[in-house]
Design a protein around this motif. Sequence first.
Motif, PDB file in Angstrom:
ATOM      1  N   LEU A 114       0.828  -1.206   0.000  1.00  0.00           N
ATOM      2  CA  LEU A 114       0.000   0.000   0.000  1.00  0.00           C
ATOM      3  C   LEU A 114       0.865   1.259   0.000  1.00  0.00           C
ATOM      4  N   THR A 115       0.452   2.235  -0.795  1.00  0.00           N
ATOM      5  CA  THR A 115       1.104   3.545  -0.778  1.00  0.00           C
ATOM      6  C   THR A 115       0.276   4.473   0.111  1.00  0.00           C
ATOM      7  N   LYS A 116       0.891   5.001   1.172  1.00  0.00           N
ATOM      8  CA  LYS A 116       0.158   5.835   2.128  1.00  0.00           C
ATOM      9  C   LYS A 116       0.662   7.268   2.072  1.00  0.00           C
ATOM     10  N   VAL A 117      -0.290   8.191   2.108  1.00  0.00           N
ATOM     11  CA  VAL A 117       0.048   9.616   2.045  1.00  0.00           C
ATOM     12  C   VAL A 117      -0.725  10.370   3.122  1.00  0.00           C
ATOM     13  N   ASP A 118      -0.190  11.511   3.506  1.00  0.00           N
ATOM     14  CA  ASP A 118      -0.822  12.358   4.518  1.00  0.00           C
ATOM     15  C   ASP A 118      -1.805  13.296   3.815  1.00  0.00           C
ATOM     16  N   VAL A 119      -3.081  12.914   3.816  1.00  0.00           N
ATOM     17  CA  VAL A 119      -4.065  13.709   3.073  1.00  0.00           C
ATOM     18  C   VAL A 119      -5.247  14.166   3.914  1.00  0.00           C
ATOM     19  N   LEU A 120      -5.500  13.549   5.051  1.00  0.00           N
ATOM     20  CA  LEU A 120      -6.675  13.923   5.845  1.00  0.00           C
ATOM     21  C   LEU A 120      -6.465  15.274   6.521  1.00  0.00           C
ATOM     22  N   VAL A 121      -7.568  16.010   6.633  1.00  0.00           N
ATOM     23  CA  VAL A 121      -7.522  17.362   7.197  1.00  0.00           C
ATOM     24  C   VAL A 121      -8.379  17.391   8.462  1.00  0.00           C
ATOM     25  N   PRO A 122      -7.801  17.801   9.616  1.00  0.00           N
ATOM     26  CA  PRO A 122      -8.582  17.866  10.860  1.00  0.00           C
ATOM     27  C   PRO A 122      -9.793  18.781  10.695  1.00  0.00           C
ATOM     28  N   THR A 123     -10.902  18.383  11.300  1.00  0.00           N
ATOM     29  CA  THR A 123     -12.136  19.168  11.189  1.00  0.00           C
ATOM     30  C   THR A 123     -12.990  18.949  12.429  1.00  0.00           C
ATOM     31  N   SER A 124     -13.852  19.922  12.710  1.00  0.00           N
ATOM     32  CA  SER A 124     -14.783  19.803  13.839  1.00  0.00           C
ATOM     33  C   SER A 124     -16.105  19.180  13.395  1.00  0.00           C
ATOM     34  N   LEU A 125     -16.232  18.888  12.096  1.00  0.00           N
ATOM     35  CA  LEU A 125     -17.458  18.278  11.593  1.00  0.00           C
ATOM     36  C   LEU A 125     -17.640  16.878  12.172  1.00  0.00           C
TER      37      LEU A 125
END
Length: 400
Positions: A114-125
């Motif tokens: 698997l190729t893993k990347v840092d893409v998630l963005v913190p949110t209060s949703l």
Amino acid sequence: MSDDWPRGWYADEPDQPRAAGPRPQPSFTPGSQGQRSYDGGPAGPSGPDAGRTAWPGQPPSRSWTGGPGGPGSLRPRGRRRWLRPRRILVILAGLVVLIVLAGVAVYFSVSSKLTKVDVLVPTSLTSAGTNWLITGSDSRAGLTRQQENTLAVGHDISGSRSDTIMLLHVPANGTRPTLVSLPRDSYVPIPGHGDNKLNAAYAYGGPKLLVQTVQNVTGLPINHYMGIGFGGLVTVVNDVGGVQMCLKAPMKDPKAGLNLKAGCQILNGDQALGFVRTRAFAGGDLQREQDQRILIKGILAKMTSAGTLANPFAIIPAANGAASAITVDQGTGLSSLVSVAFALRDPVTTTVPFGQFATTNAGSVVEWNTTAAKQFFGDLAHDQALPKDLISKTSVKGTA
């Protein structure tokens, strides 16, 4: 018939006249270890002739092991049978251990690809269930020069743009997942870049900016990300042995390298890529999005079918090919991908509610129906069933 015993029946014993009167009858008494001794006859000779008897010599004692063939199938005493319950259990336990070890080895081998990347963005949703952002880019990575010619994808095209953008919501209450297409030409605000087409977010800032943009316009937190390029799609379809597609009419598009006949057929990787790339319809991108949803369902239904899962020569190459072809966020492991694969077998499929096409400084765009879209994503956030009037149809159409 003479009452005399036949001559020569005794071993090395001369004929002797027998006294008148009843013949002595032998009596049988059990001996030790299953032997039988004879009593009631004349005493045997003593001295040098001790050990001789008037009765014939008996065969050596044997015991029945209880094996096939009944008492006639005899073996020397003391030999153990090999099919004992304890030995069977040991063999079965050994096989189970080998299978588990092989499964663990395959799991870590596939996971390592698997190729893993840092893409998630913190949110209060917040949202019930789990939300995945699934993208298909036009990256040519992994394609040979010959494949670029065959697939009509052009040469020396650097970078990547997102041709396919989907949001998968997997409810926490066990109801059917929802797979919704977000048109790439959706006219939306992109953080730091003003209003533009949705796929421009991918071009400006890659998958991370696209994740942030989708969170803002849907109100749903993105928990996982999965992306795949042109070459990856071709590889996955070929590794699962092709995908069946039934067409009501032929599909031909030289610009997409596509030439399919009407009827049910198995698409290979090249054909599948052309199938999801063609826009030669009256509805353009809107029909292409339906085809993309149908193909992804077909791939996952094939990969998670009983026939594939039960066949190590099918599932291992398919799993390896898929793992090598996709990019995921840092928190997504193989177990998460397995769960999403099963979720994509039979989801509710639709396109985000939209209002109209418009011409802007970004070109021809799709404007969402703001009120309907707000209700749509609000229902998903609360794991509520979508109203039927917010679900658009998904079907395949020919180009000719």
